[in-house]
Scaffold this motif. Sequence first.
Motif, PDB file in Angstrom:
ATOM      1  N   GLY A  90      27.802  29.982  40.708  1.00 30.02           N
ATOM      2  CA  GLY A  90      29.199  29.644  40.462  1.00 30.02           C
ATOM      3  C   GLY A  90      30.135  30.396  41.385  1.00 30.02           C
ATOM      4  N   ARG A  91      29.852  31.686  41.593  1.00 30.69           N
ATOM      5  CA  ARG A  91      30.692  32.490  42.495  1.00 30.69           C
ATOM      6  C   ARG A  91      30.570  31.977  43.932  1.00 30.69           C
ATOM      7  NH1 ARG A  91      28.654  36.721  39.234  1.00 30.69           N
ATOM      8  NH2 ARG A  91      27.032  37.186  40.781  1.00 30.69           N
ATOM      9  N   ALA A  92      29.341  31.646  44.342  1.00 30.99           N
ATOM     10  CA  ALA A  92      29.135  31.163  45.717  1.00 30.99           C
ATOM     11  C   ALA A  92      29.849  29.841  45.952  1.00 30.99           C
ATOM     12  CB  ALA A  92      27.641  31.013  45.990  1.00 30.99           C
ATOM     13  N   LEU A  93      29.797  28.947  44.977  1.00 33.52           N
ATOM     14  CA  LEU A  93      30.457  27.651  45.126  1.00 33.52           C
ATOM     15  C   LEU A  93      31.977  27.799  45.124  1.00 33.52           C
ATOM     16  CD1 LEU A  93      28.086  25.580  42.820  1.00 33.52           C
ATOM     17  CD2 LEU A  93      28.326  25.341  45.298  1.00 33.52           C
ATOM     18  N   ARG A  94      32.521  28.695  44.293  1.00 33.63           N
ATOM     19  CA  ARG A  94      33.964  28.933  44.298  1.00 33.63           C
ATOM     20  C   ARG A  94      34.393  29.520  45.635  1.00 33.63           C
ATOM     21  NH1 ARG A  94      33.037  31.425  39.381  1.00 33.63           N
ATOM     22  NH2 ARG A  94      33.829  33.426  40.166  1.00 33.63           N
ATOM     23  N   ALA A  95      33.574  30.442  46.163  1.00 36.98           N
ATOM     24  CA  ALA A  95      33.909  31.054  47.455  1.00 36.98           C
ATOM     25  C   ALA A  95      33.939  30.013  48.558  1.00 36.98           C
ATOM     26  CB  ALA A  95      32.899  32.155  47.776  1.00 36.98           C
ATOM     27  N   PHE A  96      32.990  29.071  48.526  1.00 40.59           N
ATOM     28  CA  PHE A  96      32.967  28.007  49.537  1.00 40.59           C
ATOM     29  C   PHE A  96      34.220  27.151  49.412  1.00 40.59           C
ATOM     30  CE2 PHE A  96      31.958  24.281  51.848  1.00 40.59           C
ATOM     31  CZ  PHE A  96      30.903  24.582  52.708  1.00 40.59           C
ATOM     32  N   ALA A  97      34.590  26.823  48.170  1.00 39.75           N
ATOM     33  CA  ALA A  97      35.754  25.958  47.949  1.00 39.75           C
ATOM     34  C   ALA A  97      37.057  26.632  48.373  1.00 39.75           C
ATOM     35  CB  ALA A  97      35.827  25.570  46.472  1.00 39.75           C
ATOM     36  N   GLU A  98      37.093  27.945  48.261  1.00 39.91           N
ATOM     37  CA  GLU A  98      38.322  28.669  48.590  1.00 39.91           C
ATOM     38  C   GLU A  98      38.558  28.768  50.089  1.00 39.91           C
ATOM     39  OE1 GLU A  98      37.744  32.356  46.616  1.00 39.91           O
ATOM     40  OE2 GLU A  98      38.127  31.531  44.600  1.00 39.91           O
ATOM     41  N   ARG A  99      37.502  28.659  50.878  1.00 43.42           N
ATOM     42  CA  ARG A  99      37.669  28.731  52.342  1.00 43.42           C
ATOM     43  C   ARG A  99      36.728  27.761  53.047  1.00 43.42           C
ATOM     44  NH1 ARG A  99      33.904  31.924  54.919  1.00 43.42           N
ATOM     45  NH2 ARG A  99      32.452  33.052  53.565  1.00 43.42           N
ATOM     46  N   PRO A 100      36.949  26.461  52.848  1.00 41.87           N
ATOM     47  CA  PRO A 100      36.109  25.474  53.544  1.00 41.87           C
ATOM     48  C   PRO A 100      36.217  25.640  55.056  1.00 41.87           C
ATOM     49  CG  PRO A 100      38.058  24.438  52.590  1.00 41.87           C
ATOM     50  CD  PRO A 100      38.014  25.825  52.060  1.00 41.87           C
ATOM     51  N   VAL A 101      35.088  25.447  55.726  1.00 41.13           N
ATOM     52  CA  VAL A 101      35.022  25.660  57.171  1.00 41.13           C
ATOM     53  C   VAL A 101      35.186  24.323  57.891  1.00 41.13           C
ATOM     54  CG1 VAL A 101      33.574  26.469  59.073  1.00 41.13           C
ATOM     55  CG2 VAL A 101      33.517  27.636  56.857  1.00 41.13           C
ATOM     56  N   GLU A 102      36.012  24.331  58.901  1.00 41.16           N
ATOM     57  CA  GLU A 102      36.208  23.115  59.688  1.00 41.16           C
ATOM     58  C   GLU A 102      34.893  22.695  60.329  1.00 41.16           C
ATOM     59  OE1 GLU A 102      39.125  21.422  63.272  1.00 41.16           O
ATOM     60  OE2 GLU A 102      39.137  23.550  62.707  1.00 41.16           O
ATOM     61  N   ASP A 103      34.646  21.395  60.328  1.00 36.61           N
ATOM     62  CA  ASP A 103      33.437  20.806  60.916  1.00 36.61           C
ATOM     63  C   ASP A 103      32.159  21.152  60.149  1.00 36.61           C
ATOM     64  OD1 ASP A 103      34.972  19.643  62.870  1.00 36.61           O
ATOM     65  OD2 ASP A 103      34.685  21.277  64.302  1.00 36.61           O
ATOM     66  N   THR A 104      32.306  21.626  58.904  1.00 39.49           N
ATOM     67  CA  THR A 104      31.162  21.814  58.007  1.00 39.49           C
ATOM     68  C   THR A 104      31.468  21.096  56.699  1.00 39.49           C
ATOM     69  OG1 THR A 104      30.541  23.955  58.949  1.00 39.49           O
ATOM     70  CG2 THR A 104      29.749  23.464  56.730  1.00 39.49           C
ATOM     71  N   LEU A 105      30.598  20.161  56.340  1.00 41.85           N
ATOM     72  CA  LEU A 105      30.799  19.357  55.133  1.00 41.85           C
ATOM     73  C   LEU A 105      29.743  19.739  54.103  1.00 41.85           C
ATOM     74  CD1 LEU A 105      31.552  15.540  55.041  1.00 41.85           C
ATOM     75  CD2 LEU A 105      29.905  16.536  53.465  1.00 41.85           C
ATOM     76  N   LEU A 106      30.168  19.963  52.873  1.00 39.98           N
ATOM     77  CA  LEU A 106      29.258  20.310  51.784  1.00 39.98           C
ATOM     78  C   LEU A 106      29.104  19.111  50.849  1.00 39.98           C
ATOM     79  CD1 LEU A 106      27.557  22.326  50.138  1.00 39.98           C
ATOM     80  CD2 LEU A 106      29.676  23.047  48.992  1.00 39.98           C
ATOM     81  N   LEU A 107      27.868  18.610  50.728  1.00 38.12           N
ATOM     82  CA  LEU A 107      27.537  17.528  49.799  1.00 38.12           C
ATOM     83  C   LEU A 107      26.640  18.096  48.709  1.00 38.12           C
ATOM     84  CD1 LEU A 107      27.189  14.573  48.828  1.00 38.12           C
ATOM     85  CD2 LEU A 107      25.354  14.351  50.523  1.00 38.12           C
ATOM     86  N   ILE A 108      27.095  18.014  47.456  1.00 38.52           N
ATOM     87  CA  ILE A 108      26.327  18.521  46.322  1.00 38.52           C
ATOM     88  C   ILE A 108      25.947  17.340  45.437  1.00 38.52           C
ATOM     89  CG2 ILE A 108      26.288  20.097  44.354  1.00 38.52           C
ATOM     90  CD1 ILE A 108      28.696  21.531  45.674  1.00 38.52           C
ATOM     91  N   THR A 109      24.657  17.183  45.162  1.00 41.18           N
ATOM     92  CA  THR A 109      24.209  16.190  44.186  1.00 41.18           C
ATOM     93  C   THR A 109      23.630  16.939  43.001  1.00 41.18           C
ATOM     94  OG1 THR A 109      22.116  16.001  45.408  1.00 41.18           O
ATOM     95  CG2 THR A 109      23.783  14.314  45.811  1.00 41.18           C
ATOM     96  N   ALA A 110      24.097  16.572  41.812  1.00 43.69           N
ATOM     97  CA  ALA A 110      23.699  17.277  40.601  1.00 43.69           C
ATOM     98  C   ALA A 110      23.370  16.276  39.506  1.00 43.69           C
ATOM     99  CB  ALA A 110      24.829  18.207  40.130  1.00 43.69           C
ATOM    100  N   GLY A 111      22.650  16.770  38.510  1.00 42.89           N
ATOM    101  CA  GLY A 111      22.405  15.951  37.333  1.00 42.89           C
ATOM    102  C   GLY A 111      23.698  15.745  36.560  1.00 42.89           C
ATOM    103  N   LYS A 112      23.595  15.113  35.421  1.00 41.77           N
ATOM    104  CA  LYS A 112      24.778  14.837  34.609  1.00 41.77           C
ATOM    105  C   LYS A 112      25.433  16.136  34.156  1.00 41.77           C
ATOM    106  CE  LYS A 112      26.297  12.420  30.430  1.00 41.77           C
ATOM    107  NZ  LYS A 112      25.855  11.620  29.253  1.00 41.77           N
ATOM    108  N   LEU A 113      26.759  16.215  34.301  1.00 36.71           N
ATOM    109  CA  LEU A 113      27.522  17.364  33.836  1.00 36.71           C
ATOM    110  C   LEU A 113      28.232  16.979  32.543  1.00 36.71           C
ATOM    111  CD1 LEU A 113      29.123  18.603  37.199  1.00 36.71           C
ATOM    112  CD2 LEU A 113      26.961  19.305  36.162  1.00 36.71           C
TER     113      LEU A 113
END
Length: 342
Positions: A90-113
Amino acid sequence: MLDALAEPEQARLAPIYLLCGDEPFQLGSAADAVRCCARAQGYTERKVLFAGRDFDWQQLATEQDSLSLFAEKKLIDLRLPTGKPGDAGGRALRAFAERPVEDTLLLITAGKLDRNQLRTRWVTALEEAGVLVQIWPVKHGELPGWLRRHMQARGLQPDAEAVALLAERVEGNLLAADQAVEKLLLLNGPGPVDAAAVRASVADSARFDVFDMVDTALAGEASRALRMVFGLLEEGVEAVVISWALGRAVREILDMAMAVARGQPVEAVMAGARVWDSRRTAVRAALTRHRAGYWGGLLQRADRLEFMVKGMAAGNKRDELVQLVCAMAGQRPLPASFTAPG
């Protein structure tokens, strides 16, 4: 939400996509749409991360901060099957969201939330920085319309009776529906489809049961797999078809087993090989039961069986078929005195 990606080269990509749901075909199709769009816009490097129980979330930060060695743009393809990254995730994903990097795209596939998971800080952070798409199962009453649109997108023009018959046949299983559409295309090509064409396709469905038999063997259920083999042969499925399916499976498992031998986690290897969720239990069992050397030996046996069923080598092809299925299931070879039924 993903309709905006219909024209991959012109679509405006978000820096983050979180796709969640328990309908595997639609979830896979949505992820493919994002990947296709990213590829069309120059995201030619792709890094697959499988966030299983022992996943090191520092890998995500490392990928976020590292420059691409092979391309100017990079896609991070993160698989989160449980939808529960834990505190570190959760901390790692929040950190990624807080500073997205240009020219890097994050695709997350998850089960049902569920409702509570959708309210967690990591989900809300990702949604604020990117796009959240929830994948819902197709309801029974919506299936005919979904089928019609799916068939039309593949170049088929079904009439109402054909759609109704196919909907009855697949019983809400969209993976089965897609397979049936592929089969109709293979048998008839694009164009009009009537109920007679669907019936003819369904009548030949025994060939597709071969794949169920293969997965049963990979899962280690030798007796059941053998019953399926004999049933297929009695239904008139040719031994060459069964031999081809077994050989194909052995080659796939061998390739994955070699990757595991190089130190890659089993879950990551299956993700990279795009193993369907419905097959993962069987494939995982096969990969953990035997190492690459064992599957290499089975490949030689599968090749020998192929020569036999094609009349290019001497031997009892039914007995050899039984021996291969038993070996794939992890059972000891049957005694030389054994003779397969029929």
